[in-house]
Enzyme design. Structure first.
Site, PDB file in Angstrom:
ATOM      1  N   LYS A  52       0.837  -1.203   0.000  1.00  0.00           N
ATOM      2  CA  LYS A  52       0.000   0.000   0.000  1.00  0.00           C
ATOM      3  C   LYS A  52       0.868   1.246   0.000  1.00  0.00           C
ATOM      4  O   LYS A  52       0.593   2.215  -0.706  1.00  0.00           O
ATOM      5  CB  LYS A  52      -0.933  -0.013   1.223  1.00  0.00           C
ATOM      6  N   GLN A  96      -4.016  -1.621   9.872  1.00  0.00           N
ATOM      7  CA  GLN A  96      -3.946  -2.943   9.252  1.00  0.00           C
ATOM      8  C   GLN A  96      -4.482  -3.992  10.219  1.00  0.00           C
ATOM      9  O   GLN A  96      -4.047  -4.074  11.368  1.00  0.00           O
ATOM     10  CB  GLN A  96      -2.497  -3.264   8.852  1.00  0.00           C
ATOM     11  N   ASP A 119     -10.835   2.970   4.496  1.00  0.00           N
ATOM     12  CA  ASP A 119     -11.252   1.575   4.354  1.00  0.00           C
ATOM     13  C   ASP A 119     -12.780   1.474   4.318  1.00  0.00           C
ATOM     14  O   ASP A 119     -13.335   0.480   3.846  1.00  0.00           O
ATOM     15  CB  ASP A 119     -10.737   0.732   5.540  1.00  0.00           C
TER      16      ASP A 119
END
Ligand code: NAD
Length: 308
Positions: A52, A96, A119
């Site tokens: 990412k 994460q 997200d």
């Protein structure tokens, strides 16, 4: 003829569009910033974060990284997120998953400022998605919507079967497909670990989206002729390779391909799209938070659908 969708090629095109959006933000004095927070020693999580961050670098998005010892008290994570919420250089925040057991996962999702929740997992953003005016669509389902658009597959009026009901893939996928909106309007069946006779559902589907995390769960005998197959699964199975394993999807590719009109491979299908849509959400967050209008951004979204 079966079309094998190339997620890398579609991603590349979208990233080009996003590049021009980043340039426009730059002209307005704004550099989009994505913060990644890692509280884990897990090799896969480390790899995902690294991928990412690399994608951010390539696009000109500033990546800020915070690493927290997995044995540290949970408050250390919450304080870090809180500081990032207040940091004006940070437009998107991603913690994460998974986090260690002593950290309340739901509290982590709630701790991220909804306007920076790229997200799309904060309950406010989940609610907005369900209510039909999403702020950030979760990256994997949004990437799938985009792949369907590029393949010329409109879900409207189709029977779609989603295999899996997780918060990150299955549920938001269902929510996107049932919306009365472009890229939606499908009749959706959700299958999961307690579903009796999975094949009876997949066999009558026009679109099958497999996100169970179970290697080659769906094979050609479970599919109808002309079906569109989207394989989300990424499973490591033992193999006689240098690494000692290979990656396979939730779909048995060769037999499914015999039946499918359109299919995604693993790797190289859905995977690259997930990171691309994270970049899209980050650029969009920067545009919204800094109040800078960016032309062309909607082109990167599935069916040009932007809300907010
Ligand atoms: P998860 O484990 O959270 O959820 C799996 C879901 O599948 C559950 O809802 C479960 O009920 C269902 N399921 C399990 N076995 C089943 C069976 N035999 N029949 C029917 N349903 C069954 O997983 P997840 O996070 O949603 O991820 C699913 C898969 O997709 C994994 O392989 C993961 O690695 C992969 N994934 C890929 C990407 C990507 O970008 N390519 C992103 C996220 C997840």
């Amino acid at each position: 003829m079966t079309t094998v969708l190339d997620g890398n090629a579609v991603s590349e095109q979208i990233r080009e569009t996003l590049g021009s959006c980043v340039d426009q933000l730059g002209d307005a004095g704004v550099t989009p910033g994505l913060a990644t927070v890692l509280m884990s020693d897990d090799a896969a999580s480390e790899t995902y974060v690294r991928m990412k961050r690399r994608a951010c670098d390539e696009l000109g998005v500033e990546s800020v990284h915070r690493e927290i010892d997995p044995d540290a008290p949970a408050d250390e994570l919450f304080e870090t997120v809180s500081a990032l919420n207040e940091d004006p250089a940070v437009h998107g925040i991603l913690v994460q998953m998974p986090v260690p057991d002593h950290v309340d996962r739901r509290r982590v999702l709630r701790s991220i400022a909804p306007a920076k929740d790229v997200d799309g997992f904060h309950p406010e953003n989940v609610g907005r998605l369900v209510a039909g005016h999403p702020r950030f669509k979760p990256c994997t389902p949004h990437g799938i919507q985009k792949l369907l658009e590029v393949a010329g597959v409109d879900p409207e009026g189709t029977d779609a079967v989603v295999v899996g009901r997780s918060d990150i893939v299955g549920k938001p996928m269902v929510n996107l497909l049932i919306q009365k909106a472009p890229g939606g309007n499908a009749t959706v069946t959700v299958c999961h670990s307690r579903t009796d006779d999975l094949a009876s559902h997949t066999r009558r589907a026009d679109i099958v989206i497999a996100a169970a995390g179970y290697p080659e769960l769906v094979d050609g005998s479970m599919l109808s002729e002309g079906v569109v197959v989207i394989d989300v699964g990424v499973n490591r199975v033992d193999a006689d390779t240098e690494k000692g394993y290979e990656l396979v999807g939730d779909v048995e590719f060769d037999s499914a391909r015999e039946k499918a009109s359109v299919i995604t491979p693993v790797p190289g299908g859905v995977g690259p799209m997930t990171i691309t849509m994270l970049l899209y959400n980050t650029v969009r967050a920067a545009s919204m938070l800094e109040d800078v209008e960016v032309s062309g951004l909607a082109e990167a979204a599935a069916w040009g659908d932007e809300d907010g």
